[in-house]
Scaffold this active site. Structure first.
Site, PDB file in Angstrom:
ATOM      1  N   LYS A   1       9.142 -17.242  -9.609  1.00  0.00           N
ATOM      2  CA  LYS A   1       8.484 -16.082 -10.215  1.00  0.00           C
ATOM      3  C   LYS A   1       7.319 -16.549 -11.112  1.00  0.00           C
ATOM      4  CE  LYS A   1       9.455 -12.038 -12.972  1.00  0.00           C
ATOM      5  NZ  LYS A   1      10.251 -11.575 -14.096  1.00  0.00           N
TER       6      LYS A   1
ATOM      7  N   PHE B   1      -5.409   3.692  14.287  1.00  0.00           N
ATOM      8  CA  PHE B   1      -5.606   4.648  13.198  1.00  0.00           C
ATOM      9  C   PHE B   1      -6.725   4.146  12.306  1.00  0.00           C
ATOM     10  CE2 PHE B   1      -2.376   8.040  12.907  1.00  0.00           C
ATOM     11  CZ  PHE B   1      -1.753   7.793  14.128  1.00  0.00           C
TER      12      PHE B   1
ATOM     13  N   ASP C   1      -4.936  -9.470  13.170  1.00  0.00           N
ATOM     14  CA  ASP C   1      -5.176  -8.051  13.460  1.00  0.00           C
ATOM     15  C   ASP C   1      -4.376  -7.702  14.720  1.00  0.00           C
ATOM     16  OD1 ASP C   1      -6.187  -5.557  14.357  1.00  0.00           O
ATOM     17  OD2 ASP C   1      -7.962  -5.862  13.123  1.00  0.00           O
TER      18      ASP C   1
ATOM     19  N   LYS D   1     -12.534  -2.899  17.674  1.00  0.00           N
ATOM     20  CA  LYS D   1     -11.166  -3.300  18.003  1.00  0.00           C
ATOM     21  C   LYS D   1     -10.895  -3.187  19.497  1.00  0.00           C
ATOM     22  CE  LYS D   1      -9.155  -2.726  13.567  1.00  0.00           C
ATOM     23  NZ  LYS D   1      -7.937  -3.163  12.889  1.00  0.00           N
TER      24      LYS D   1
ATOM     25  N   ASN E   1       0.842  -1.195   0.000  1.00  0.00           N
ATOM     26  CA  ASN E   1       0.000   0.000   0.000  1.00  0.00           C
ATOM     27  C   ASN E   1       0.880   1.250   0.000  1.00  0.00           C
ATOM     28  OD1 ASN E   1       0.387   0.924   2.887  1.00  0.00           O
ATOM     29  ND2 ASN E   1      -0.345  -1.175   3.219  1.00  0.00           N
TER      30      ASN E   1
HETATM   31  O1  C5P Z   1      -8.802  -2.804  10.295  1.00  0.00           O
HETATM   32  P1  C5P Z   1      -8.298  -1.504   9.816  1.00  0.00           P
HETATM   33  O2  C5P Z   1      -7.113  -1.646   8.868  1.00  0.00           O
HETATM   34  O3  C5P Z   1      -9.327  -0.632   9.244  1.00  0.00           O
HETATM   35  O4  C5P Z   1      -7.759  -0.749  11.131  1.00  0.00           O
HETATM   36  C1  C5P Z   1      -6.712   0.143  11.133  1.00  0.00           C
HETATM   37  C2  C5P Z   1      -5.977   0.105  12.447  1.00  0.00           C
HETATM   38  O5  C5P Z   1      -5.721  -1.254  12.842  1.00  0.00           O
HETATM   39  C3  C5P Z   1      -4.600   0.738  12.359  1.00  0.00           C
HETATM   40  O6  C5P Z   1      -4.300   1.268  13.625  1.00  0.00           O
HETATM   41  C4  C5P Z   1      -3.712  -0.432  12.003  1.00  0.00           C
HETATM   42  O7  C5P Z   1      -2.362  -0.197  12.390  1.00  0.00           O
HETATM   43  C5  C5P Z   1      -4.330  -1.565  12.789  1.00  0.00           C
HETATM   44  N1  C5P Z   1      -4.192  -2.877  12.158  1.00  0.00           N
HETATM   45  C6  C5P Z   1      -3.408  -3.864  12.754  1.00  0.00           C
HETATM   46  N2  C5P Z   1      -3.327  -5.104  12.182  1.00  0.00           N
HETATM   47  C7  C5P Z   1      -4.006  -5.409  11.060  1.00  0.00           C
HETATM   48  C8  C5P Z   1      -4.814  -4.423  10.453  1.00  0.00           C
HETATM   49  C9  C5P Z   1      -4.884  -3.169  11.019  1.00  0.00           C
HETATM   50  O8  C5P Z   1      -2.778  -3.595  13.770  1.00  0.00           O
HETATM   51  N3  C5P Z   1      -3.889  -6.582  10.543  1.00  0.00           N
END
Ligand code: C5P
Length: 396
Positions: free
Chosen positions: A287, A321, A304, A339, A208
Site C-alpha cells: 500500500k 461504443f 485496445d 477502430k 470509471n
Molecule cells: O477508445 P475509446 O475508449 O474511445 O473507444 C470506445 C470503444 O472501444 C468501446 O466500444 C470500448 O468497449 C472499446 N475499447 C476496447 N478496449 C480498450 C478501449 C476501448 O475494447 N482498451
C-alpha cells in the site's frame, strides 16, 4: 429458458365468441415469461371487457386509434415497434378482409400495417363464412404476404353447426409463437460490459463510472433475440443474467485475455465495456504511504480490445461504443474508421445520460448512414439496439 421469455407479444382480439379463449392465451403467454399488450376491436369488447384483458396482461388495453390519453402514454407507432410478434386471436372474417386490403380503419388494423414484426392470425367464424370465396381469397392474400394462418380447427361451432371455423387452442398458438426464430437465432454473441479497475497498489485502483447496465441489458436482449451469449464483465453490482455465460474480470488485460480466448467462432462482438485506456506501469506491491507531498504515477497503454477484434481476419461483426462529451457525430465517425468496426453506438456523457444512469439516448452510426434512438430506459434501448444490430448483421 422459454423462447418466449422477455418477448413482447401484441395480442389483437377481434369480435367473436372465441375471444374468451384469448384470456387463457394471455395467462399462458405471461406464464412463459412474455410481456403482453392487448388491442381489441370494437366488436371484441362486446364479448370480453377490456378490464379482463387489462387484469390478465398487467398492461392497459387499447381499443381506439384516436385516443389522446392512450397516445400520450405509448403512441400507436411506438406500440407497433414495441412488438416482437403480433398474434390476432380470434381473427374474424371482417378483420381478415381489412388486413388483406391493408385498411387502417381502426387501431388493430393500423398496427398490423405499421409493424415489421411477424404476424400470426387464428381465424374463428361460422364454417360458411370461412368457406366463402371472399374469405378464402383474403386468407390466400395474407398468406402470400407472410402472415401465418393458425387453423381454424374443425368441430362443433357456437352457432350449432359442425365444420371448420373453431379457433385453435391457446396452447397451439403459444407453440407457434415460441417456434418463430428470433432475429439473432443461433448467432454467437460476445458482449463486454462494465468498467475495468487498474491497480495502483493492493487496495487502490484507477476506474470509471460505468455501472455495466447497458452491456448487461444488451446481453439479455441478444439472448431474448435467440443468440447464444457470452458476457465478459468488469466489476459491477449486477447479477449474472440467466442463460448467459458470464465471465468476470477485473482489469483491461484480463478482459483482453478473456475476450481473445473466446473470440474464435463468435459471429457478433459488442464492446460495451468502458475499458481503461491506461494502467499504472508498475503497481506498488505494498500500500502506497502518504510520505510525500505529491505522487506521480506513470501510466502505460492498455490493449485496445475492440480494435484488435475488428482487425481479425474472418473476425466477427463488431459494434463499438463511443462516449463523448462534445462533437458526438464527428468523434464517433472517426472512431468507426480508426477502430475499423462495423457499427458505433455513440452517446453523449452527462446531462443524466450514459454513465451510471438509468436512461440513455444514442446515435447509431455505420458507413453510409445513421439513426437516432431517443432517450429511454436502458433495457428498452437495448432491445431497439439489438433489433437494429441484427438487421445490419444480416445485411453484412
Ligand atoms: O477508445 P475509446 O475508449 O474511445 O473507444 C470506445 C470503444 O472501444 C468501446 O466500444 C470500448 O468497449 C472499446 N475499447 C476496447 N478496449 C480498450 C478501449 C476501448 O475494447 N482498451
Amino acid at each position: 429458458m422459454s423462447s418466449l421469455s422477455g418477448q413482447h407479444i401484441l395480442l389483437g382480439v377481434s369480435g367473436g365468441i372465441a375471444a374468451y379463449k384469448s384470456c387463457e392465451l394471455v395467462r399462458l403467454l405471461r406464464r412463459a415469461g412474455a410481456e403482453v399488450r392487448v388491442v381489441m376491436t370494437r366488436g371484441a369488447t362486446g364479448f370480453v371487457t377490456p378490464l379482463s384483458f387489462q387484469a390478465l396482461s398487467g398492461n392497459p388495453v387499447r381499443c381506439e386509434l384516436f385516443d389522446p390519453e392512450a397516445e400520450a402514454g405509448m403512441g400507436h407507432i411506438e406500440l407497433a415497434r414495441w412488438a416482437d410478434k403480433v398474434v390476432i386471436a380470434p381473427a374474424s372474417a371482417d378483420l381478415l378482409a381489412r388486413l388483406a386490403l391493408g385498411l387502417a380503419d381502426d387501431l388493430l388494423a393500423t398496427l398490423c400495417l405499421a409493424t415489421t414484426a411477424p404476424i400470426a392470425v387464428a381465424p374463428a367464424m361460422n364454417r360458411v363464412m370461412w368457406e366463402h370465396p371472399a374469405t378464402a381469397a383474403h386468407v390466400e392474400s395474407l398468406r402470400g404476404r407472410g402472415v401465418t394462418i393458425l387453423g381454424p380447427a374443425e368441430g362443433e361451432q357456437a352457432c350449432g353447426e359442425e365444420g371448420p371455423g373453431r379457433m385453435v387452442e391457446p396452447q397451439a398458438i403459444i407453440d407457434h409463437l415460441a417456434a418463430i426464430p428470433g432475429p439473432l437465432e443461433g448467432v454467437r454473441v460476445l458482449v463486454t460490459a462494465g468498467p475495468t479497475r487498474e491497480a495502483l497498489d493492493p487496495v487502490r485502483f484507477l476506474g470509471n463510472r460505468s455501472s455495466g447496465r447497458m452491456g448487461y441489458a444488451l446481453a439479455e436482449a441478444a439472448r431474448d433475440a435467440g443468440a447464444v451469449v457470452t458476457l465478459v464483465s468488469g466489476p459491477v453490482a449486477l447479477p449474472a443474467p440467466q442463460g448467459v455465460e458470464t465471465v468476470r474480470v477485473e482489469d483491461a488485460r484480463q478482459m483482453h485475455e478473456a475476450v481473445m480466448a473466446r473470440i474464435g467462432g463468435v459471429d457478433l462482438f459488442i464492446a460495451a465495456a468502458a475499458v481503461a485506456d491506461y494502467r499504472p506501469k508498475a503497481p506498488a506491491a505494498d500500500k502506497i504511504k502518504k510520505t510525500h507531498e505529491g505522487l506521480t504515477v506513470e501510466l502505460v497503454r492498455n490493449p485496445d480490445i475492440l480494435a484488435e477484434v475488428a482487425a481479425l481476419q474472418e473476425g466477427p461483426f463488431t459494434v463499438g461504443f463511443a462516449a463523448e462529451t462534445s462533437d458526438l457525430e464527428a468523434h464517433a465517425r472517426e472512431k468507426l474508421e480508426r477502430k475499423g468496426c462495423d457499427l458505433v453506438v455513440a452517446n453523449r456523457v452527462g446531462e443524466g445520460l450514459a454513465f451510471d444512469q438509468e436512461e440513455n439516448e444514442v446515435l447509431l452510426l455505420w458507413r453510409g448512414g445513421s439513426e437516432h434512438l431517443p432517450r429511454q430506459p436502458k433495457r428498452a434501448l437495448a432491445r431497439q439496439l439489438i433489433e437494429r444490430i441484427a438487421r445490419r448483421y444480416a445485411q453484412d
